[in-house]
Write an enzyme that holds these catalytic residues in place. Structure first.
Site, short mmCIF file in Angstrom:
data_model
loop_
_atom_site.label_atom_id
_atom_site.label_comp_id
_atom_site.label_asym_id
_atom_site.label_seq_id
_atom_site.Cartn_x
_atom_site.Cartn_y
_atom_site.Cartn_z
CG ASP A 39 -2.02 0.95 1.22
OD1 ASP A 39 -1.83 2.36 0.99
OD2 ASP A 39 -3.20 0.56 1.29
CB ILE A 40 1.10 4.18 -2.18
CG1 ILE A 40 -0.38 4.83 -2.32
CG2 ILE A 40 1.49 3.47 -3.39
CD1 ILE A 40 -0.40 5.76 -3.38
CG HIS B 259 -8.89 -2.91 -1.91
ND1 HIS B 259 -10.11 -2.27 -2.37
CD2 HIS B 259 -8.64 -2.18 -0.80
CE1 HIS B 259 -10.49 -1.16 -1.81
NE2 HIS B 259 -9.45 -1.15 -0.61
CG LEU B 260 -8.03 -9.26 2.47
CD1 LEU B 260 -8.67 -10.56 2.30
CD2 LEU B 260 -6.39 -9.42 2.81
CG HIS B 261 -6.99 -2.91 3.44
ND1 HIS B 261 -6.02 -1.64 3.15
CD2 HIS B 261 -8.36 -2.57 2.94
CE1 HIS B 261 -6.79 -0.92 2.37
NE2 HIS B 261 -7.95 -1.28 2.33
N GLY C 71 -15.49 2.91 4.40
CA GLY C 71 -13.95 3.13 4.18
C GLY C 71 -13.32 2.63 2.89
CD GLN C 72 -14.97 -0.51 -2.17
OE1 GLN C 72 -16.12 -0.84 -1.77
NE2 GLN C 72 -14.55 -1.28 -3.16
CB SER C 73 -10.67 5.02 -0.67
OG SER C 73 -9.46 4.03 -0.60
#
Length: 116
Positions: A32-33, A102-104, A95-97
């Site tokens: 993740d950036i 996708h899975l964190h 909180g999906q941006s």
């Protein structure tokens, strides 16, 4: 969301660079950036699906695959033993941006609860 404008689809196509951690025929994992932990990896399906709200019964094996990748990647990087957290944000209030499922995968420090 159109695949041509989707940030993660553009990463998958190589149009936007990323730091690959893992890849197979169904999924891609990258750093993740904007990491929220010492290890913060995003695991995405190569197939564009907007969110968890948009999966179908036919996606069950893909979802299982993504979840099974979390400990595999955590082991590969070296933080599985100490523990990790997996999160799938869904929708704006969730909180999906980025509108691509996708899975964190977070680890490398003690994570507090509740998360937000």
């Amino acid at each position: 969301m159109s695949e041509s404008t989707c940030l993660f689809c553009r990463i998958l196509s190589g149009e936007i660079p990323s730091t690959k951690v893992y890849e197979d025929r169904l999924a891609y994992a990258f750093n993740d950036i904007d990491p929220q932990a010492p290890n913060h990896i995003l695991i995405i399906p190569k197939e564009h699906i907007d969110s968890l709200n948009d999966v179908s019964q036919g996606d069950e094996s893909l979802l299982g695959h993504l979840l099974r990748l979390a400990p595999k990647v955590a082991n590969q990087i070296g933080f599985a033993e100490s523990g990790f957290r997996t999160v799938i944000n869904t929708g704006g209030d969730g909180g999906q941006s980025v509108e691509h499922l996708h899975l964190h995968l977070l680890g490398g420090r003690s994570l507090t609860w509740p998360p937000g």
